[in-house]
Design a protein around this motif. Sequence first.
Motif, PDB file in Angstrom:
ATOM      1  N   ASP A 183       0.821  -1.209   0.000  1.00 62.26           N
ATOM      2  CA  ASP A 183       0.000   0.000   0.000  1.00 62.26           C
ATOM      3  C   ASP A 183       0.858   1.264   0.000  1.00 62.26           C
ATOM      4  O   ASP A 183       0.613   2.205  -0.761  1.00 62.26           O
ATOM      5  CB  ASP A 183      -0.939   0.004   1.204  1.00 62.26           C
ATOM      6  N   LEU A 186       2.684   1.726  -3.398  1.00 65.89           N
ATOM      7  CA  LEU A 186       1.795   2.185  -4.467  1.00 65.89           C
ATOM      8  C   LEU A 186       1.427   3.656  -4.295  1.00 65.89           C
ATOM      9  O   LEU A 186       1.344   4.406  -5.270  1.00 65.89           O
ATOM     10  CB  LEU A 186       0.542   1.315  -4.519  1.00 65.89           C
ATOM     11  N   VAL A 187       1.203   4.088  -3.068  1.00 65.84           N
ATOM     12  CA  VAL A 187       0.906   5.507  -2.829  1.00 65.84           C
ATOM     13  C   VAL A 187       2.110   6.369  -3.211  1.00 65.84           C
ATOM     14  O   VAL A 187       1.963   7.409  -3.859  1.00 65.84           O
ATOM     15  CB  VAL A 187       0.495   5.735  -1.359  1.00 65.84           C
ATOM     16  N   LEU A 231       4.419   5.633  -5.402  1.00 64.75           N
ATOM     17  CA  LEU A 231       4.524   5.586  -6.852  1.00 64.75           C
ATOM     18  C   LEU A 231       3.581   6.587  -7.506  1.00 64.75           C
ATOM     19  O   LEU A 231       3.965   7.319  -8.424  1.00 64.75           O
ATOM     20  CB  LEU A 231       4.227   4.166  -7.354  1.00 64.75           C
ATOM     21  N   ILE A 232       2.371   6.658  -7.035  1.00 70.71           N
ATOM     22  CA  ILE A 232       1.394   7.601  -7.583  1.00 70.71           C
ATOM     23  C   ILE A 232       1.842   9.032  -7.335  1.00 70.71           C
ATOM     24  O   ILE A 232       1.756   9.890  -8.226  1.00 70.71           O
ATOM     25  CB  ILE A 232      -0.005   7.329  -6.987  1.00 70.71           C
ATOM     26  N   ILE A 233       2.361   9.320  -6.160  1.00 72.83           N
ATOM     27  CA  ILE A 233       2.821  10.678  -5.849  1.00 72.83           C
ATOM     28  C   ILE A 233       3.971  11.072  -6.768  1.00 72.83           C
ATOM     29  O   ILE A 233       3.989  12.176  -7.319  1.00 72.83           O
ATOM     30  CB  ILE A 233       3.229  10.775  -4.362  1.00 72.83           C
ATOM     31  N   MET A 267       4.660   9.857  -9.737  1.00 76.18           N
ATOM     32  CA  MET A 267       4.190   9.971 -11.122  1.00 76.18           C
ATOM     33  C   MET A 267       3.502  11.309 -11.359  1.00 76.18           C
ATOM     34  O   MET A 267       3.585  11.874 -12.448  1.00 76.18           O
ATOM     35  CB  MET A 267       3.234   8.816 -11.447  1.00 76.18           C
ATOM     36  N   ILE A 268       2.838  11.830 -10.356  1.00 79.49           N
ATOM     37  CA  ILE A 268       2.146  13.104 -10.510  1.00 79.49           C
ATOM     38  C   ILE A 268       3.116  14.273 -10.426  1.00 79.49           C
ATOM     39  O   ILE A 268       3.010  15.240 -11.178  1.00 79.49           O
ATOM     40  CB  ILE A 268       1.030  13.232  -9.442  1.00 79.49           C
ATOM     41  N   THR A 269       4.090  14.216  -9.528  1.00 79.58           N
ATOM     42  CA  THR A 269       4.974  15.358  -9.315  1.00 79.58           C
ATOM     43  C   THR A 269       6.178  15.396 -10.244  1.00 79.58           C
ATOM     44  O   THR A 269       6.785  16.450 -10.401  1.00 79.58           O
ATOM     45  CB  THR A 269       5.494  15.384  -7.862  1.00 79.58           C
TER      46      THR A 269
END
Length: 139
Positions: free
Chosen positions: A22, A25-26, A28-30, A32-34
């Motif tokens: 968990d 993955l969080v 990774l998402i952060i 990818m956005i920044t």
Amino acid sequence: MASIQKGTQSSLSEINMVPFVDVVLVLLIIFMITAPILQSGIELNVPKTHAVKESPEQRIVVSVDKQQLIYLGNSPVNVHDLGDKVKAQQKGPEDAAFLRCDDTVPFGVFASVVDALRVSGINNISIVTEPITDRPRSK
């Protein structure tokens, strides 16, 4: 005789991986956005050319945006102060100054920025462009 019974306690031999996954993955998402935001603070559509040279080193970057505002790095600067500020950031006389200019900026503004750099003694000016990715159509 009284026998002593040993309590057989089983130890937890498995690691619970769900919280770890968990968190990964969080993160990774952060990232990818920044990541695209960290590339450059000034959004420009630089001209596209066939000859593009990649430069991995950190350099002095002068940018001219659509409103014809001039930036040194990410901070706005007056064209009259541009040469002195770039000279102050140079480590040596052979260091290049990279010029990023939006493709909608008139040539006169581009020429005045180049002239301000040259008058202050900066002769190693590289123009930043993007590669052309479209394939020519065959007839």
